[in-house]
Design a protein around this motif. Structure first.
Motif, PDB file in Angstrom:
ATOM      1  N   LEU A 162      20.395  -0.490  65.186  1.00 27.35           N
ATOM      2  CA  LEU A 162      19.313   0.154  65.424  1.00 27.35           C
ATOM      3  C   LEU A 162      19.344   1.226  64.179  1.00 27.35           C
ATOM      4  O   LEU A 162      20.737   1.810  63.922  1.00 27.35           O
ATOM      5  N   HIS A 163      18.360   1.779  63.306  1.00 28.02           N
ATOM      6  CA  HIS A 163      18.754   2.977  62.321  1.00 28.02           C
ATOM      7  C   HIS A 163      18.310   3.996  63.062  1.00 28.02           C
ATOM      8  O   HIS A 163      17.381   3.563  63.511  1.00 28.02           O
ATOM      9  N   VAL A 164      19.831   4.802  63.269  1.00 25.69           N
ATOM     10  CA  VAL A 164      19.488   6.344  63.861  1.00 25.69           C
ATOM     11  C   VAL A 164      19.987   7.362  63.174  1.00 25.69           C
ATOM     12  O   VAL A 164      20.409   6.967  62.425  1.00 25.69           O
ATOM     13  N   PRO A 165      19.485   8.649  63.642  1.00 26.10           N
ATOM     14  CA  PRO A 165      20.145   9.993  62.715  1.00 26.10           C
ATOM     15  C   PRO A 165      21.153   9.839  63.276  1.00 26.10           C
ATOM     16  O   PRO A 165      21.852   9.753  64.201  1.00 26.10           O
ATOM     17  N   GLY A 166      22.180   9.930  61.843  1.00 24.36           N
ATOM     18  CA  GLY A 166      23.550   9.894  62.690  1.00 24.36           C
ATOM     19  C   GLY A 166      24.173   8.696  62.618  1.00 24.36           C
ATOM     20  O   GLY A 166      25.629   8.870  62.542  1.00 24.36           O
ATOM     21  N   ARG A 167      23.550   7.975  62.240  1.00 28.95           N
ATOM     22  CA  ARG A 167      24.553   6.304  62.072  1.00 28.95           C
ATOM     23  C   ARG A 167      24.975   6.212  63.838  1.00 28.95           C
ATOM     24  O   ARG A 167      24.929   6.866  64.487  1.00 28.95           O
ATOM     25  N   ASN A 168      24.305   4.730  63.819  1.00 30.39           N
ATOM     26  CA  ASN A 168      24.827   4.522  65.701  1.00 30.39           C
ATOM     27  C   ASN A 168      26.539   3.882  65.696  1.00 30.39           C
ATOM     28  O   ASN A 168      26.832   4.527  64.360  1.00 30.39           O
ATOM     29  N   PRO A 169      26.220   3.710  66.846  1.00 32.36           N
ATOM     30  CA  PRO A 169      28.617   3.652  66.814  1.00 32.36           C
ATOM     31  C   PRO A 169      28.782   2.324  65.755  1.00 32.36           C
ATOM     32  O   PRO A 169      30.023   2.743  65.567  1.00 32.36           O
ATOM     33  N   VAL A 170      28.703   1.471  66.073  1.00 30.67           N
ATOM     34  CA  VAL A 170      28.760   0.571  64.424  1.00 30.67           C
ATOM     35  C   VAL A 170      28.454   0.665  63.650  1.00 30.67           C
ATOM     36  O   VAL A 170      30.376   0.409  63.509  1.00 30.67           O
ATOM     37  N   VAL A 171      27.883   1.144  62.920  1.00 29.59           N
ATOM     38  CA  VAL A 171      27.845   1.779  61.941  1.00 29.59           C
ATOM     39  C   VAL A 171      28.890   2.898  61.498  1.00 29.59           C
ATOM     40  O   VAL A 171      29.474   2.643  60.804  1.00 29.59           O
ATOM     41  N   LEU A 190      32.385   3.823  48.582  1.00 31.30           N
ATOM     42  CA  LEU A 190      31.377   4.234  47.950  1.00 31.30           C
ATOM     43  C   LEU A 190      30.514   4.393  49.519  1.00 31.30           C
ATOM     44  O   LEU A 190      30.382   2.944  49.794  1.00 31.30           O
ATOM     45  N   ASP A 191      30.115   4.722  50.039  1.00 33.38           N
ATOM     46  CA  ASP A 191      29.418   5.450  51.036  1.00 33.38           C
ATOM     47  C   ASP A 191      27.914   3.881  51.203  1.00 33.38           C
ATOM     48  O   ASP A 191      27.629   3.974  50.038  1.00 33.38           O
ATOM     49  N   GLY A 192      27.373   3.967  51.685  1.00 34.86           N
ATOM     50  CA  GLY A 192      25.927   2.887  52.018  1.00 34.86           C
ATOM     51  C   GLY A 192      24.697   4.024  51.741  1.00 34.86           C
ATOM     52  O   GLY A 192      24.413   4.986  52.051  1.00 34.86           O
ATOM     53  N   VAL A 193      23.108   3.534  51.209  1.00 32.74           N
ATOM     54  CA  VAL A 193      22.412   3.797  50.608  1.00 32.74           C
ATOM     55  C   VAL A 193      21.294   4.439  52.460  1.00 32.74           C
ATOM     56  O   VAL A 193      22.122   4.229  53.383  1.00 32.74           O
ATOM     57  N   TYR A 194      20.837   5.846  52.492  1.00 31.83           N
ATOM     58  CA  TYR A 194      20.225   6.156  52.748  1.00 31.83           C
ATOM     59  C   TYR A 194      18.786   6.337  52.391  1.00 31.83           C
ATOM     60  O   TYR A 194      17.740   6.201  51.252  1.00 31.83           O
ATOM     61  N   LYS A 198      11.641  10.264  51.499  1.00 28.45           N
ATOM     62  CA  LYS A 198      11.387  11.510  51.701  1.00 28.45           C
ATOM     63  C   LYS A 198      11.928  12.635  52.668  1.00 28.45           C
ATOM     64  O   LYS A 198      11.307  13.507  52.748  1.00 28.45           O
ATOM     65  N   ASN A 199      13.254  12.102  53.701  1.00 31.32           N
ATOM     66  CA  ASN A 199      13.110  12.959  54.001  1.00 31.32           C
ATOM     67  C   ASN A 199      14.452  13.783  53.914  1.00 31.32           C
ATOM     68  O   ASN A 199      15.863  13.249  53.618  1.00 31.32           O
ATOM     69  N   ALA A 200      14.825  14.992  52.530  1.00 32.35           N
ATOM     70  CA  ALA A 200      15.961  15.240  52.454  1.00 32.35           C
ATOM     71  C   ALA A 200      16.979  15.937  52.874  1.00 32.35           C
ATOM     72  O   ALA A 200      17.867  15.668  53.026  1.00 32.35           O
ATOM     73  N   GLU A 201      16.167  16.711  54.329  1.00 33.62           N
ATOM     74  CA  GLU A 201      17.291  17.045  55.003  1.00 33.62           C
ATOM     75  C   GLU A 201      17.936  15.732  55.721  1.00 33.62           C
ATOM     76  O   GLU A 201      18.997  16.568  55.611  1.00 33.62           O
ATOM     77  N   GLY A 202      17.423  14.827  55.971  1.00 34.82           N
ATOM     78  CA  GLY A 202      18.332  13.635  56.280  1.00 34.82           C
ATOM     79  C   GLY A 202      19.699  13.114  55.724  1.00 34.82           C
ATOM     80  O   GLY A 202      20.063  12.472  56.233  1.00 34.82           O
ATOM     81  N   PHE A 203      18.691  13.190  54.608  1.00 36.80           N
ATOM     82  CA  PHE A 203      19.874  12.473  53.115  1.00 36.80           C
ATOM     83  C   PHE A 203      20.873  12.917  53.048  1.00 36.80           C
ATOM     84  O   PHE A 203      22.422  12.738  53.307  1.00 36.80           O
TER      85      PHE A 203
END
Length: 289
Positions: A162-171, A190-194, A198-203
């Motif tokens: 699942l896509h979760v804030p902070g990224r899931n343990p497998v990611v 290079l890190d992956g995409v976000y 529209k979620n500037a704070e999350g990015f």
């Protein structure tokens, strides 16, 4: 690692969209990935290939490093893509779903067979379970491979996560393994995409996490992400001044014959000074784009 070219912000641009390719000329990203894969529908891939190669040949993108993302090994477009990209001579050719060292060697051979100039590097996406289990071998397979690009969306998809804030343990495990592999081989990563544009704070939080982990920059899917990526992955003025002061203090201590040097109340060693020099070199590279 000797490659200090800034790659704080690496923006995907759809190769089939002429307007987007034109707009990219004014976006202050360090690098652009002109995409022939996910961003292009099957019926538009041939036209997009021609448009992207013409964009590279135009020489109108200024300081921006240009990579062409081609379709992966085994797809019906791959061979024509790599031939056209090699002829166009971008800074790099990015290949998705690179799963082994053998595939790296296959791709290098294809670039050479199609006359890619020496300046055209190979970038490889690590985004499948099999690739992650062989990340070290992939990163070290050939000197023409210079950049590892994380495909975090595919990691989530292929592990049923699942896509979760902070990224899931497998990611988090996947990007950690890949970062270690890249550093062991002396490669940029290079890190992956976000996804939530529209979620500037999350990015900003995810970019900060990537920087804290040690990534060189982040791949992006929207121009609004460029400025915060540049801020997250570039040294701040405070970091630059801190690095300068640390180096000066250390050199003064050495000249005075001190066995132990302290800076701001903390003991510093050669490794801390090396990191300070790296920060200054990065700032200089950004300033001279």
């Amino acid at each position: 690692m000797t490659d200090l070219r800034p790659r704080r912000s690496v923006l995907y641009m759809p190769g089939a969209n002429e307007r987007a390719l034109e707009k990219a000329k004014g976006i202050d990203a360090d690098a652009l990935i002109l995409d022939l894969e996910d961003a292009v529908s099957p019926d538009a891939k041939v036209e997009a290939r021609d448009r992207v190669c013409a964009a590279v040949a135009s020489g109108e993108y200024g300081h921006r490093e240009l990579a062409i993302r081609i379709n992966g090994i085994g797809t019906e477009w791959h061979e024509a893509d790599i031939a056209a990209a090699a002829a166009a001579g971008p800074d790099a050719v990015l290949v998705p779903k690179v799963n082994s060292a053998a595939e790296v060697l296959q791709l290098v051979a294809a670039l050479e067979a199609n006359g890619a100039p020496a300046h055209t590097a190979l970038w490889a996406m690590v985004e499948t379970p099999i690739a992650l289990l062989h990340a070290e071998e992939i990163a070290a397979a050939h000197e023409r491979l210079t950049v590892i690009v994380m495909g975090t969306n595919d990691v989530v998809n292929e592990t049923y996560g699942l896509h979760v804030p902070g990224r899931n343990p497998v990611v988090l495990t996947a990007i950690s393994i890949s970062l270690l592999a890249a550093r062991a081989a002396g490669k940029v990563i290079l890190d992956g995409v976000y996804n939530d544009v529209k979620n500037a704070e999350g990015f900003e939080a995810e970019a900060r996490q990537g920087r804290e982990m040690g990534f060189d920059g982040k791949t992006l899917i929207h121009p609004s992400q460029v400025e915060p990526a540049n801020a997250a992955f570039g040294p701040s003025e405070d970091e630059i001044e801190h690095a300068k002061s640390m180096i000066a203090t250390f050199e003064e201590g050495k000249a005075a014959g001190q066995g132990v040097v302290t800076f701001n109340g903390k003991m510093i060693e050669e490794l801390h000074v090396r990191d300070a020099h790296r920060i200054l070199a990065s700032a200089e590279a950004i300033a001279s784009r």
